[in-house]
Enzyme design. Structure first.
Site, PDB file in Angstrom:
ATOM      1  N   LYS C  79     128.706  -4.521 -16.030  1.00  0.00           N
ATOM      2  CA  LYS C  79     128.687  -5.238 -14.748  1.00  0.00           C
ATOM      3  C   LYS C  79     129.317  -4.355 -13.670  1.00  0.00           C
ATOM      4  CE  LYS C  79     130.039  -9.810 -12.868  1.00  0.00           C
ATOM      5  NZ  LYS C  79     130.729 -11.074 -13.199  1.00  0.00           N
ATOM      6  N   SER C 154     128.043 -15.301 -12.338  1.00  0.00           N
ATOM      7  CA  SER C 154     127.811 -14.129 -11.527  1.00  0.00           C
ATOM      8  C   SER C 154     127.321 -12.903 -12.280  1.00  0.00           C
ATOM      9  CB  SER C 154     129.109 -13.758 -10.813  1.00  0.00           C
ATOM     10  OG  SER C 154     130.075 -13.322 -11.755  1.00  0.00           O
ATOM     11  N   SER C 178     131.115 -17.211 -15.428  1.00  0.00           N
ATOM     12  CA  SER C 178     130.215 -16.118 -15.046  1.00  0.00           C
ATOM     13  C   SER C 178     129.619 -15.319 -16.189  1.00  0.00           C
ATOM     14  CB  SER C 178     130.924 -15.163 -14.084  1.00  0.00           C
ATOM     15  OG  SER C 178     130.985 -15.740 -12.801  1.00  0.00           O
TER      16      SER C 178
END
Ligand SMILES: [Zn+2]
Lengths: 95, 482, 486
Positions: C79, C154, C178
Site C-alpha cells: 500500500k 482504504s 481498511s
C-alpha cells in the site's frame, strides 16, 4: 451541534487550510451532520470511565543514549521544495 | 520605583539536556555543526516515523527534579502541542501537558541587597526543542528564511516558577541559582550564549496588597541575564504608565529590544494560541518507581547550598565569598583542588575572590579555560609563605601563570623573581639607598620617623620588588639608629 | 495454470523444486498486470526493474543451494502509505506526489529480508481516509468482480491487486476497516492483526492509536505465512508489543471441535443487507457442523463505536497530517505570499475533500473548549467498547459477524454523502477501538455474483485461534476458489 461559517473559518485557520466561501458552507453543513451524530455519545454516562489512549498496557519503552549515523545532508534535503546553503528555504515569515 | 504597585514575575526556564543523543532519535545532540547534518527521518518528521524516548533524558529530568526539591511523578506521559512554524517539522511539539515528571519544588535564593528567600517551582516537564531559522537581517523584513533542523529534538526541560518573584534582583538570583544547580548535577551546561538555557519571562503588576495578579505580558526566549534585568526594570514601569493613564494591559507576547532598551508588542495577526493538546499516541507512559528515584538520588553530588555551608563552617571562609565560589561548580572544584594541596583555605579564597576573579572577568573566560592547575596556585601560595616571593611579586607570578600556564617555580626561575633575603647583599643595597637619599636621612634624624616608609619603598624599587620587606625594614632601622 | 493464479505456498513448492524460477513468477505477474491493470488500476507505482533484480538474486540463491524462505521470490504489493526507500510514497495524495523517502518501513524491510519481491505501490484512499478508494488523489481502482463497482477502501488497491492476480500477496493498513472491508468486497483474505503486533514504523500515520498493518492473500495459509514474517516487536515503534511470535501456520488444520463462537447480535441489525446476513449465518452453521458451539452475545456499546471513532480518528489525523506544510517535502504552492499563506494554499491544493473534512473535524474536536466534550468523551466510550470485547472473550474463543453491511457498491454511489460512507464501517470500527485482531474471508457470493465477507474476531494476540477457525471453514467450503472473470 450547529457549526457556523465563522467557526469553519476559525478552524480552517488553525488547520492552516484555505477555504473559499462555497467550501465554508459545505463544511459547516457536513461537520454539523457528523457532530450531530456524535451527540449520540451523550446518551452514555461516562463520569466514572477512564479514557483509553492506548489499547495495550505498555509502559517504559526507552532507547539507549547511543549515537547512530544521521542522514547525509544531501539526502535530508533531497525532497525539499526549495533549499539554499544546505538549508530548507521558506517564504518570508512576517507579513 | 513602582510606588503603589508590586510586580510579579513568572519564569519558565528552558534548559537543554546534555545527553549524547536527541530525545526521540539517535542523532547526535550537539551545538552547532554544519546545517542539517545532525538529522534523520525521525527528527525531520518524515511521514511514517515514530519517536522512541531516550532513557537518559528521563534520568536527567528526575535528577533535576530531585535537586530542585520536587515531587517525582510515579506516572507520567507525553502530549502533543500542535502549532505550525517553519522550525517545527511535525507541526507539533512532543511535550507534557497534565502529567509532568516533576511538581512542587523550591529553591533558596539570596537576591543582591535583599533577604534570603524561597521561590516555589510549579513543575518541570520534558519536551523536544525546535530547529533554527536563519534570515538575512531582521525576521520582520527578511524575504525568506533558511531552516536548520540540527537542534530539532534536543531534549529540553522547562522549569516553571511560582509567582513568588517580585524584583529584578530576585529574578536574577533565581535564574543564577537554577543555572548553578543544573550545572552541579551535570544535566545541562546552561550556556546562555549558545541558547542551551533561555527563559520566558511573564511580568504583571498589581496594586500593593492586592490578592489578584494583574494582566501579564510575556517576553519569550530571553537569553541574557542583563537583558532580563533591564526588561524587568522597564516593563513594569511601562505597565504602570499604561494603567495610570487609564489604559489596560494587553495580554500577549512582547519582544525585548536590547538596543533601544524597550519592550515592544509583537506585530502579529495571530489569534490567541490554541495548542490542541492531546495524549501522544506514539509514546507509552513512563512509570517511575522508588528504586529508580533512589538510584538517581545517589548520583546527585553535594549541591551549592550545602557546599557553601561547609566552606563557612569547616573552612572558615566568609559566607559571601563561599557563596561566590560555590555558585559555579567548576570554581568550587578548583578551590577544593587548591585546598587539598595547601591548608590555609582562607588565603586560597582570598586569591580566588581577588585577582583570580578579576582576570577571569577581564579575559571573559570560564574556569575550565584557565591554563594552570589548582596545584600551581597552591605552590605559589607556599612560595609566599616560605618567603621565596613577596606578596607583590606573587601578583606578577600569578598574572604570568594565568597568561602562560607556566608553574610558579618556572616563572620565578626564568624571571629571576626570587626574593633577596641575603642580609649582606641587602645591607649593601640599603647603604646605597641611604647615600642617595641624604635629605630623607636628615629628616629621620630630626625626628620625622615616618620617612622610613619612603626609604623602604626606595629599597624595594632598587631591587625591583624582590627585597624581603621585613628584612629591609630591620636593616634600615639598624643603620639609621646605629 | 498461469503462475500468477497460484498462492505463495504453491509457488514456493515449485520454486524450491526448481520447476520455475523467481524470475518467471515475477514476469508472469507483470504479464498479468499488462493484461488487466488498465481496467483495475490497482497500482500507483510499479517497480519492475527492482523486482526483476530481486527475483534474479533469489534464483541465484537457489542455484547456489541456499535455503530460501516461503516468501522468497513472491510478488507482493505494498500500500502506498508504507515508506519505501527511493520509491515514491504518495499516500495517494497530491501533497506527496513527488515524495521519495530515504528509508524503508519496518514491514517493508522485513519483507525484503525474507526475499519477497515488491511489485509496486498500491492505490488507496488518500491518507487511508475512505471506504471505496474513490478518495485517491491519483486514480480510481475498480472492483475486479464488477468494474463499475468500488473495491472498498482504504486499501482498495492492495485488495484489488490480489483479487485480480496482479500480486500474490499484498499489504494494507487498517484504521477502521481498511483491510477487512476491501478484502470482503474483493473476495480475498485480509487480516487486521492485534494493535502493536506489526510495527507501524514507516507506516504513514492516519490515526496512530488505531492504525495497524496487515496482509491480503488468496487463502488462509498465505495469510498465516505472511504474518510469520511481519509480526513481532520493533524497537523503532514504542507501541509495538513485546510478544513471542508463534508459527501461525501451526494453527492451520487444528480441529475446531468444542471451540466457542460468540455471535454479536448488534452486528446483524437492520442496516445489514439480508443476503449478507444469510451468508454469514450459513457460515456459522457450517462451523457448528464442524464441531464448534455458538451462542448469541451482546456487545452493547457497538452503536456508539462509530461516533467515537469519527472523533478520535480525525483528531489524531489532524495532528498527524499537520506536517504536510510544503517546507521539507512534497507539494508547495507556487502562489503563496509569505509562510502562513504558503501553508494554507499548499494544503488546499494538496489535500482532497475527504482529508480536508477530517482535518477540519479533528481540529475542531481538539480545540479549546471542545476537547472534553468530544475527544475525551470519545476516548471514554472507547473504554466501554473495549470492555464489551473483554467480557465477550472471557466466554468465547472467537466472535463472528459480517464485515460490511452490503457487497460492493457502485462507483459514485456514496461519494457525495460522507456520513453514509462512514456508516458502511459499522462492523469493522469497534475492532480498531478495542485493538483486537479480526480477519475477513470470503463466504460466498450474493445474487449479483459479488463476494460476501465473513469477519472472525479474536482476543488480543489470539490470531492463532482466528486462523484455526478460518482455515477449517475455508477447507470445508472452498469459497476462496471462486474468482472474478476479468
Ligand atoms: Zn534524528
Amino acid at each position: 451541534m450547529k457549526i457556523d461559517k465563522e467557526t469553519v473559518e476559525k478552524v480552517a485557520h488553525l488547520a492552516r487550510l484555505e477555504v473559499n466561501e462555497e467550501e465554508k458552507d459545505t463544511f459547516a453543513h457536513q461537520l454539523s451532520d457528523i457532530l450531530d451524530h456524535a451527540e449520540k455519545l451523550n446518551e452514555l454516562d461516562t463520569d466514572d470511565v477512564e479514557p483509553t489512549a492506548h489499547v495495550l498496557p505498555i509502559k517504559n519503552v526507552f532507547r539507549e543514549d547511543k549515537v547512530e549515523d544521521s542522514l547525509d545532508r544531501e539526502l535530508a534535503l533531497s525532497n525539499a521544495p526549495d533549499k539554499d546553503k544546505g538549508m530548507f528555504k521558506v517564504p518570508k515569515i512576517v507579513e | 520605583m513602582l510606588d503603589g504597585y508590586e510586580m510579579t514575575v513568572g519564569l519558565e526556564i528552558h534548559a537543554q539536556l546534555d545527553t549524547n543523543t536527541k530525545i526521540f532519535c539517535s542523532c547526535k545532540n550537539e551545538f552547532g555543526g554544519e546545517p542539517n547534518t545532525h538529522t534523520c527521518p525521525i527528527c525531520l518528521g518524515l511521514p511514517g516515523t515514530l519517536p522512541v524516548l531516550n532513557e537518559k533524558a528521563v534520568d536527567y529530568i528526575i535528577k533535576a527534579g530531585l535537586a530542585l526539591n520536587c515531587e517525582i511523578a510515579t506516572f507520567s506521559k507525553f502530549d502533543r502541542k500542535n502549532y505550525f512554524y517553519a522550525d517545527l517539522p511535525k507541526a507539533y511539539q512532543i511535550s507534557q501537558f497534565d502529567l509532568p515528571f516533576c511538581e512542587d519544588g523550591e529553591v533558596k535564593i539570596n537576591p543582591e541587597g535583599e533577604e534570603e528567600m524561597i521561590v516555589g517551582i510549579t513543575r518541570i516537564h520534558l519536551e523536544e526543542d525546535a530547529g533554527k531559522l536563519n534570515h538575512d537581517g531582521d525576521i520582520s523584513n527578511a524575504n525568506s528564511s533558511l531552516v536548520d533542523y540540527n537542534r530539532v529534538g534536543t531534549p529540553l526541560i522547562e522549569i516553571v516558577s511560582e509567582p513568588d518573584i517580585h524584583s529584578p534582583a530576585q529574578a536574577i538570583a533565581y535564574l543564577k541559582k537554577i543555572r548553578s544547580i543544573l550545572e552541579y548535577i551535570g544535566v545541562s551546561d546552561c550556556d546562555m550564549s549558545q541558547g542551551s538555557m533561555r527563559a520566558d519571562v511573564n511580568i504583571s503588576i498589581a496594586p500593593v496588597g492586592s490578592d489578584k495578579l494583574g494582566t501579564r505580558t510575556e517576553l519569550k526566549n530571553m537569553n541574557s541575564f542583563k537583558a532580563i534585568e533591564k526588561a524587568l526594570y522597564y516593563e513594569p514601569k511601562r505597565q504602570k504608565k499604561v494603567l495610570e493613564s487609564g489604559g489596560e494591559i494587553v495580554q500577549g507576547t512582547m519582544t525585548w529590544d536590547d538596543e533601544a532598551g524597550k519592550t515592544r508588542a509583537m506585530r502579529s495577526k495571530e489569534e490567541a494560541h490554541d495548542y490542541r493538546y492531546f495524549p501522544e499516541p506514539d509514546l507509552v507512559p513512563v512509570v517511575v518507581d522508588d528504586q529508580w528515584v533512589a538510584k538517581i538520588k545517589e548520583e546527585i553530588p553535594e549541591l551549592p547550598d550545602t557546599r557553601q555551608k561547609r566552606y563557612v563552617e569547616e573552612l572558615g571562609i566568609p559566607e559571601y565569598d563561599a557563596g561566590v565560589i560555590t555558585a559555579d561548580r567548576q570554581m568550587a572544584d578548583f578551590f577544593e583542588g587548591v585546598v587539598s594541596d595547601y591548608d590555609n583555605a582562607k588565603a586560597v579564597s582570598n586569591w580566588m575572590m581577588g585577582d583570580f576573579l578579576r582576570l577571569l572577568n577581564e579575559e571573559d573566560i570560564t574556569i575550565s579555560e584557565v591554563k594552570f592547575e589548582p596545584k600551581d596556585l597552591a605552590q605559589m601560595l607556599k612560595l609566599m609563605d616560605d618567603g621565596i616571593i613577596s606578596s607583590k611579586i606573587a601578583k606578577t607570578v600569578f598574572e604570568e601563570m594565568f597568561a602562560t600556564g607556566k608553574t610558579p617555580d618556572t616563572i620565578v626561575e626564568e624571571k629571576g623573581l626570587k626574593q633577596i633575603s641575603d642580609s649582606s647583599e641587602l645591607e649593601n643595597i640599603v647603604s646605597k639607598v641611604l647615600e642617595e637619599n641624604q635629605s630623607a636621612v636628615d629628616d629621620y634624624n630630626s625626628g620625622n620617623k615616618n620617612v622610613i616608609g619612603f626609604l623602604v619603598g626606595q629599597t624595594m624599587k632598587a631591587t625591583r620588588g624582590k627585597a624581603n620587606p621585613g628584612m629591609v625594614n630591620k636593616i634600615l632601622r639598624e643603620k639609621l639608629e646605629g | 495454470m498461469e503462475l500468477y493464479r497460484l498462492t505463495a505456498h504453491e509457488l514456493h513448492k515449485k520454486l524450491v523444486n526448481e520447476e520455475v524460477s523467481a524470475e518467471e513468477i515475477v514476469e508472469s505477474v507483470y504479464g498479468r498486470i499488462d493484461e488487466v491493470e488498465d481496467k483495475v488500476n490497482s497500482y500507483i507505482t510499479l517497480t519492475k526493474e527492482e523486482a526483476l533484480k530481486k527475483a534474479k538474486e533469489v534464483d541465484e540463491k537457489i542455484a547456489n543451494g541456499e535455503k530460501v524462505g516461503p516468501l522468497a521470490g513472491i510478488p507482493i504489493a505494498i500500500k502506498d502509505n508504507m515508506s519505501t526507500k527511493g520509491v515514491r510514497t504518495t499516500c495517494a495524495s497530491k501533497i506527496l506526489h513527488n515524495y521519495k523517502p530515504p528509508y524503508n518501513a519496518t514491514t517493508v524491510e522485513k519483507l525484503f529480508d525474507a526475499d519477497a519481491v515488491m511489485v509496486g505501490k498500491a492505490n488507496m484512499d488518500e491518507f487511508a481516509m475512505g471506504s471505496s478508494t474513490e478518495n485517491s488523489g491519483m486514480k480510481t481502482t475498480t472492483n475486479p468482480w464488477d468494474l463499475d463497482r468500488v473495491p472498498g477502501g482504504s486499501s482498495g488497491g492492495s485488495a484489488a491487486a490480489v483479487a485480480a492476480d496482479e500480486a500474490i500477496i499484498s499489504f494494507g493498513s487498517d484504521t477502521g476497516g481498511s483491510i477487512r472491508q476491501p478484502a470482503a468486497l474483493c473476495g480475498v483474505v485480509g487480516l487486521k492483526p492485534t494493535y502493536g503486533l506489526v510495527s507501524r514504523f514507516g507506516l504513514v500515520a492516519f490515526a496512530s492509536s488505531l492504525d495497524q498493518i496487515g496482509p491480503f492473500s488468496k487463502d488462509i495459509r498465505d495469510c498465516a505465512l505472511a504474518m510469520n514474517y511481519v509480526a513481532g516487536h520493533d524497537k523503532m515503534d514504542s507501541t509495538s508489543a513485546q510478544v513471542e511470535v508463534p508459527d501461525y501456520t501451526k494453527a492451520l488444520g487444528k480441529d475446531i471441535k468444542g471451540m466457542k463462537i460468540g455471535v454479536p447480535s448488534e452486528y446483524f441489525g437492520d442496516g445489514i443487507d439480508k443476503e449478507v446476513k444469510d451468508a454469514v449465518w450459513k457460515a456459522i452453521n457450517k462451523l457448528e457442523e464442524l464441531g464448534a458451539e455458538y451462542e448469541e452475545v451482546s456487545l452493547p456499546h457497538t452503536d456508539y463505536a462509530l461516533s467515537a471513532y469519527y472523533l478520535i480518528a480525525p483528531a489524531e489525523a489532524s495532528s498527524n497530517l499537520a506536517r504536510y506544510d510544503g517546507v521539507r517535502y512534497g507539494h508547495r504552492s507556487e502562489e503563496a505570499n509569505g509562510l502562513v499563506d504558503m501553508y494554507k494554499k499548499t494544503r488546499r491544493e494538496g489535500f482532497g475533500d475527504e482529508v480536508k473534512r477530517r482535518v477540519m473535524l479533528g481540529t475542531y474536536a481538539l480545540s479549546s473548549g471542545y476537547y472534553d466534550a468530544y475527544y475525551k468523551k470519545a476516548q471514554k466510550v472507547r473504554t466501554l467498547v473495549k470492555q464489551d470485547f473483554e467480557r465477550a472473550f472471557e466466554e468465547y474463543d472467537v466472535l463472528i459477524s459480517p464485515v460490511t453491511p452490503t457487497t460492493a457498491f457502485k462507483i459514485g454511489d456514496k461519494s457525495n454523502d460522507p456520513l453514509q460512507m462512514y456508516l458502511s464501517d459499522i462492523c469493522t470500527i469497534p475492532i480498531n477501538l478495542a485493538g483486537i485482531p479480526a480477519l475477513s474471508m470470503p463466504c460466498g457470493l450474493d445474487s449479483k455474483g459479488l463476494p460476501i465477507g465473513l469477519q472472525i474476531m479474536g482476543n488480543h494476540f489470539e490470531e492463532e485461534k482466528i486462523f484455526q477457525v478460518a482455515y477449517a471453514f475455508e477447507q470445508e467450503t472452498k469459497h476462496h476458489k471462486e474468482k472474478p472473470s476479468l
